[in-house]
Design an enzyme around this catalytic site. Structure first.
Site, PDB file in Angstrom:
ATOM      1  N   THR A 637      11.703  36.655  10.733  1.00  0.00           N
ATOM      2  CA  THR A 637      13.094  36.907  11.099  1.00  0.00           C
ATOM      3  C   THR A 637      13.795  35.576  11.344  1.00  0.00           C
ATOM      4  O   THR A 637      13.218  34.502  11.104  1.00  0.00           O
ATOM      5  CB  THR A 637      13.171  37.841  12.322  1.00  0.00           C
ATOM      6  OG1 THR A 637      14.531  38.231  12.530  1.00  0.00           O
ATOM      7  CG2 THR A 637      12.611  37.198  13.576  1.00  0.00           C
ATOM      8  N   LYS A 641      13.637  32.760   7.698  1.00  0.00           N
ATOM      9  CA  LYS A 641      13.451  33.519   6.463  1.00  0.00           C
ATOM     10  C   LYS A 641      13.509  32.654   5.208  1.00  0.00           C
ATOM     11  O   LYS A 641      12.844  32.964   4.208  1.00  0.00           O
ATOM     12  CB  LYS A 641      14.495  34.642   6.368  1.00  0.00           C
ATOM     13  CG  LYS A 641      14.293  35.759   7.380  1.00  0.00           C
ATOM     14  CD  LYS A 641      15.283  36.890   7.153  1.00  0.00           C
ATOM     15  CE  LYS A 641      15.074  38.012   8.154  1.00  0.00           C
ATOM     16  NZ  LYS A 641      15.982  39.160   7.900  1.00  0.00           N
ATOM     17  N   ASN A 731      34.396  37.529   4.295  1.00  0.00           N
ATOM     18  CA  ASN A 731      33.822  36.710   5.354  1.00  0.00           C
ATOM     19  C   ASN A 731      34.877  35.715   5.823  1.00  0.00           C
ATOM     20  O   ASN A 731      35.752  35.302   5.055  1.00  0.00           O
ATOM     21  CB  ASN A 731      32.576  35.967   4.840  1.00  0.00           C
ATOM     22  CG  ASN A 731      31.803  35.323   5.973  1.00  0.00           C
ATOM     23  OD1 ASN A 731      31.465  35.980   6.949  1.00  0.00           O
ATOM     24  ND2 ASN A 731      31.530  34.040   5.853  1.00  0.00           N
ATOM     25  N   GLY A 826      21.551  49.981  12.673  1.00  0.00           N
ATOM     26  CA  GLY A 826      20.527  48.989  12.392  1.00  0.00           C
ATOM     27  C   GLY A 826      19.143  49.443  12.780  1.00  0.00           C
ATOM     28  O   GLY A 826      18.146  48.956  12.225  1.00  0.00           O
TER      29      GLY A 826
END
Length: 865
Positions: A637, A641, A731, A826
Site C-alpha cells: 500500500t 506501490k 483533478n 471503499g
C-alpha cells in the site's frame, strides 16, 4: 400501504390467446377442430415431438426475463417466488422497481394490477397512500382472468417486449402457473393447459428464456393443492414442466408454513439463478467458477453416506468448519433405491412416492443445513450488487457398484444413472462427478447439455477396485477422465495389494505425469483405496475427499479427516507455515491483517500475516520477512506501490499498465528458485463491484467520471477500460489528469460545470459526445469533503464509487445516497481486492463471507461515531 403482489395482465388483443366458451380464439394456434377437443396428452406429445427449433438460451449477457413454471398450492408459491426474485434482481431497490412498473404500464398492452387481499379498497386509497407505497416485486402472470374469461399471453407479444427492452432480466419474472385461478373453471381447463403449454415451449425454445420448474409437492393432506391439480401436475410434468425448463427447485410445505423455512426457498432460487447466469466454466480456466480454484490446493470435500440427509444434521456445523464442499452421494440414499424400484415397476410399494422429487429436495435440505455454517463458501455473484456467500458447494455423485459405489451398472442401471446425473445439472450442483467408463452416446448427450445449458464443473472419474494397474495404465485413466477435453477436473482412484515399494504414491505420480501430456492442464486428483492408501490422501494436493471425526462411520476405508491430512502435510513439509505482510508506512489503520489472518484461519492454513510499517521499500526487502525461505508474498500500500517494482522478477500485464504493484506473489521455477511476481488487484476491487451493477452491456456514450490523479485513479482508469466505459478525468492538477488520459485514453475535464459552451467542461464533453455519466469513481481523500455538482444528480443517477473505507460515510457518499444513487464504498473494494490476493497466494477459493465480515466489523461506524 404495502403493495404485496404485483401481477401483470395483458389486455386481450389480436395477439393474445383468449379462452372463451371453451375455445381458444385469436390464438397463433388453435387446439380445437369443429368444436371437438383433441386429447390433451396427445396434443402435448405431438408438440414435443414436432419441435424443430433449438433453444437459444445463452449464459453471457443474458438480459431477458426469468420464467417460473409449475403449479402453486394455496401458498401461492410461484408468484411469491417471482416477487422476491424480481426484487433481488434489482437489489431490493423500491425506486428502481417503481420505475420499472411505470415503464411496463406504458408499454404496449401491459396492464399491471396491484393485488392486496387485506384491503379491497386498495385502488381507491392508492393516491392518498402513494408516499408510503413500496413495490415488493414484479410478477408477470402469463395467464389471467377478465370479464371475457381466462386468457394466456401470446409469445409473439412477449418477444416483442423483450426486443424493445421493455422486458428484461430486471423488469419482472414471468410466471406460468398451471394452477392459476383461471383453471378452477372446468370448462376452460383443457384449453388453458394447451395454450399455456404451448407458451412454455415457445418461451423456452424460441425466445431462449431461462426457465425454472418450481416443483410444489406438499406432503400435508390439508396443503391446499386439490386432487385435480395434482392430477394435472402428473399429466404435464414429463411433457411440459421438465422439458421446457433447465433448472428445478422443490417446495414441500414451506409455502404454507408459519416458520422461516420459506426464506430458504427464496435463497435457493436466487442461488440457482446466480449459478445459471455465471459465465460457463472453461476447461483449464482460472477465476470465478473455475476448477483451478474450486478444486484448488488444500481444498476438501466431505463424503456423506447417510440414507437420509437429515441424519447428518447433528454433525453439519462441525463438518462445515473443515471442508470446502459436500459430496451428495445419491447412490447411497434410500430415495435412490426407491427410484430404482419405481422405475422397475416390479413393486407397488413406491407408487405413492416421488423419489425423483425426494432426491432433489434432500439436496436442498443439505444446502439449507450447511448455510448458517458455510464460512468457507466462495463468492457467488447474483445480480446487481448481490453476492451469495453462504452457499457451500455440492459435489453431486452417483457412484456405480463396480466403482466403489452401490448403483447398479447393468444397461438399465446406467441409463437411470445418466437420468439422475441430468437431475444434478437441473439442481445447479457446483460439481458433477461423471464416471468416464460408460456408454459413449449417453455420456456425449450429458456433456453436451452440461456445456450448452449449465455451469456445473465436470469432474471426470474412474475407480479401479480390487486390482492393480501399471503406471502407464494409470496415466491413461487420467487421460480418459478428461472426457475428450470436456472435463474440468480428473479423479482417478486406484487399488494396491500391498505397500512395500511406495505403491501408495502411484496415483499421485501418475497424476503429475498425466498433467504434462495434455493441454490445457486441469486439476488431477489421485487416491488409493483402503487403509494402505491413507498416505495418498496426504499426498494429493487438491480437492481431497475426507471424513470427519464427529461422524459415526467413514464413507470409505482409509479416509482421513481434513485435520489429519493438514497435520500430515505440515509434518512432511507439503504445506509450510508461510509468512505474509502488508507493506506500507503509517498503516496502523489497515484492516488487511485482520482480514487475511481470519481468511487463513477459516480454511485452516497455518500462515501468518503482519504489518511491515517502514519508510522505505529497501528496509523491507533487506529485512527478515522478505528474505525468509517461507515468505509467501505481501500486500503493498501507500507509499510503496511503485517503489516495490524494481524488486520483483515479473510484472503481470495489469501491474505494468497501471504502473503499480499492490500484491507480491512467490512462486518456484522448475529449478526450485524463488520467483517474485508483482500484480495489481486494486483494479479488481473496483471492477468487480461495478461489473455486478452495470453488467456486460455498456451503451455507447456511457462514461466513467474519475476524480483524482494518483495510483488508485490509475487502477480506476484500468478498471473502467475493462468495463468498456469511456473515461473523463478531473483533478485539481490538470497535468495528472492529462497523464491518465494519455495512458488510458479518454478526456480531461477542465471543470465539472454543466455549461456546454465552456470548452473542455464536463458538460461540454458530454454534450459533444451525446454521453452521460454512468459511473463516478472518486479516489480523492475523504478529508477533501468533495461533493458532486447537483446537475450530475438531477437526471439519470450514476453509480458512485468512493474508494475510501474510513470513514464509512464520506461527504460524497452522504450526498449521493440521499439522492438515491447506488453507491459502492471503499470497504467493498478492500475485501474484493483482498479476495483476489488470497486466491493468488493460496491457489484456492477465498472464504468470501469471512473476509467481508471482518472488513465491515472494522469499518462500520459505531455509536460513538
Amino acid at each position: 400501504m404495502m403493495v404485496s403482489a404485483v401481477t401483470s395482465f395483458v389486455t386481450p388483443t389480436s395477439s393474445t390467446s383468449v379462452i372463451s366458451g371453451g375455445v381458444v380464439a385469436e390464438s397463433s394456434r388453435s387446439y380445437t377442430k369443429s368444436g371437438v377437443t383433441t386429447p390433451l396428452s396427445a396434443t402435448v406429445d405431438a408438440e414435443v415431438e414436432s419441435s424443430s427449433k433449438k433453444s437459444s438460451f445463452k449464459f453471457d449477457n443474458y438480459d431477458k426475463p426469468i420464467v417460473l413454471l409449475g403449479l402453486s398450492s394455496e401458498g401461492n408459491e410461484l408468484q411469491r417466488l417471482a416477487l422476491s426474485l424480481s426484487a433481488s434482481l434489482v437489489g431490493n431497490n423500491p425506486q428502481t422497481m417503481q420505475s420499472t412498473l411505470d415503464k411496463l404500464e406504458r408499454s404496449q398492452g401491459a396492464l399491471l394490477v396491484a393485488e392486496d387481499e387485506e384491503e379491497d379498497d386498495a385502488a381507491e386509497s392508492k393516491a392518498s397512500d402513494e408516499q408510503q407505497q413500496q413495490v415488493a416485486g414484479i410478477s408477470l402472470s402469463a395467464v389471467g382472468l377478465d370479464e371475457e374469461g381466462p386468457f394466456v399471453l401470446d409469445a409473439g407479444l412477449i418477444g416483442e417486449l423483450i426486443r424493445e427492452k421493455t422486458l428484461s432480466l430486471t423488469s419482472g419474472v414471468v410466471v406460468l402457473d398451471f394452477n392459476h385461478a383461471a383453471f378452477h373453471n372446468k370448462e376452460f381447463e383443457v384449453d388453458l393447459i394447451r395454450a399455456l403449454s404451448s407458451l412454455a415451449k415457445q418461451l423456452y425454445e424460441e425466445l431462449g428464456l431461462l426457465s425454472v420448474y418450481v416443483n410444489v409437492q406438499p406432503d400435508d393432506a390439508d396443503s391446499g393443492m386439490s386432487d385435480k391439480a395434482k392430477e394435472r401436475k402428473d399429466m404435464i410434468e414429463k411433457d411440459v414442466l421438465i422439458p421446457f425448463s433447465d433448472y428445478e427447485i422443490c417446495v414441500k410445505n414451506e409455502g404454507t408454513a408459519d416458520d422461516s423455512s420459506w426464506d430458504n426457498i427464496e435463497w435457493e432460487l436466487q442461488r440457482m439463478i446466480g449459478r445459471a447466469l455465471l459465465a460457463p466454466p472453461v476447461v483449464g480456466g482460472t477465476g470465478t467458477n473455475s476448477a483451478d480454484l474450486m478444486m484448488g490446493l488444500n481444498t476438501f470435500f466431505l463424503s456423506l453416506s447417510f440414507p437420509h440427509v437429515e441424519d447428518a444434521s447433528p454433525y453439519i456445523e462441525q463438518m462445515c468448519l473443515d471442508v470446502d464442499s459436500m459430496e451428495y452421494r445419491v447412490d447411497l440414499l434410500q430415495a435412490a433405491k426407491d427410484y430404482l424400484t419405481k422405475a422397475s415397476g416390479d413393486d407397488d410399494s413406491c407408487n405413492d412416492k416421488d423419489p425423483r422429487f425426494d432426491i432433489l429436495y434432500q439436496q436442498q435440505r443439505l444446502r439449507f443445513m450447511c448455510r448458517p455454517n458455510a464460512q468457507r463458501a466462495p463468492a457467488l455473484p447474483f445480480a446487481g450488487s448481490g453476492i451469495i456467500d453462504d452457499a457451500l458447494p455440492i459435489v453431486y455423485t452417483v457412484r456405480t457398484a463396480h466403482q466403489a459405489g452401490t448403483w447398479p451398472d447393468d444397461e438399465e442401471g446406467i441409463k437411470h444413472m445418466f437420468d439422475l446425473l441430468e437431475l444434478g445439472l437441473r439442481s445447479g450442483a457446483e460439481v458433477l462427478d461423471v464416471e468416464s467408463a460408460w456408454d459413449a452416446k449417453l455420456t456425449d448427450k450429458l456433456m453436451k447439455r452440461a456445456k450448452d445449458r449449465h455451469t456445473s464443473l465436470i469432474l471426470g472419474s474412474h475407480h479401479v477396485v480390487g486390482e492393480e494397474v501399471s503406471m502407464d495404465e494409470a496415466i491413461e485413466l487420467y487421460r480418459q477422465c478428461r472426457m475428450d477435453g470436456r472435463a474440468h477436473g480428473a479423479k482417478v482412484v486406484l487399488s494396491i495389494n500391498g505397500n512395500d515399494n511406495d505403491e501408495d504414491q502411484l496415483a499421485y505420480k501418475a497424476s503429475i505425469a498425466a498433467a504434462k501430456m495434455d493441454k490445457p492442464e486441469i486439476p488431477n486428483i489421485g487416491l488409493i483405496l483402503g487403509e494402505d492408501g491413507s498416505y495418498s490422501r496426504i499426498l494429493n494436493p487438491r480437492f481431497t475427499p475426507v471424513t470427519h471425526e464427529t461422524l459415526p462411520f467413514k464413507a470409505a476405508p482409509g479416509q482421513l479427516t481434513a485435520a489429519e491430512i493438514m497435520a500430515g502435510r505440515l509434518l512432511t513439509g507439503q504445506v509450510p507455515t508461510e509468512r505474509y505482510a502488508i507493506l506500507g508506512h503509517n498503516i496502523a489503520y489497515s484492516v488487511s491483517p485482520q482480514m487475511q489472518g481470519s481468511a487463513f484461519a477459516a480454511v485452516k492454513l497455518p500462515h501468518t500475516y503482519t504489518r511491515a510499517d517502514v519508510e522505505t521499500v529497501e528496509e523491507f526487502v533487506e529485512g527478515p520477512i522478505w528474505n525468509d525461505d517461507n515468505f509467501g508474498g505481501c500486500s503493498v500500500t501507500i507509499p510503496h506501490k511503485a517503489n516495490i517494482i524494481p524488486h520483483v522478477d515479473v510484472l503481470t500485464d495489469a501491474a505494468k499498465e497501471i504502473g503499480s504493484v499492490n500484491t507480491v506473489i512467490v512462486k518456484k521455477d522448475k529449478k526450485g528458485t524463488r520467483v517474485l511476481i508483482g500484480d495489481n488487484t486494486d483494479w479488481k476491487g473496483i471492477y468487480n463491484p461495478l461489473r455486478r451493477r452495470i453488467g456486460d452491456k455498456i451503451k455507447s456514450g456511457s462514461y466513467a467520471l474519475i476524480l483524482g490523479g494518483g495510483g488508485t485513479a490509475r487502477a480506476a482508469a484500468y478498471a473502467a477500460t475493462k468495463l468498456g466505459l469511456d473515461r473523463i478525468y478531473y483533478n485539481r492538477t490538470p497535468e495528472k489528469a492529462q497523464d491518465l488520459a494519455t495512458e488510458f485514453g479518454g478526456s480531461v475535464a477542465s471543470s465539472l460545470s454543466d455549461d456546454a459552451d465552456t470548452k473542455n467542461s464536463l458538460g461540454a464533453i458530454l454534450a459533444e459526445n451525446q454521453g452521460n455519466v454512468q459511473v463516478v469513481i472518486s479516489t480523492l481523500p475523504a478529508a477533501a469533503e468533495f461533493e458532486l455538482p447537483e446537475w450530475i444528480l438531477s437526471s439519470a443517477l450514476p453509480i458512485v464509487f468512493d474508494v475510501n473505507y474510513k470513514p464509512y460515510n464520506t461527504a460524497l457518499l452522504l450526498q449521493t445516497t440521499a439522492k438515491g444513487c447506488d453507491v459502492v464504498r471503499g470497504s467493498e473494494m478492500l475485501w474484493e481486492q483482498g479476495v483476489g490476493q488470497f486466491e493468488l497466494w493460496t491457489g484456492r477459493t477465498a472464504p468470501y463471507g469471512v473476509m467481508k465480515k471482518v472488513v465491515l466489523e472494522n469499518c462500520l461506524p459505531t455509536e460513538a461515531d
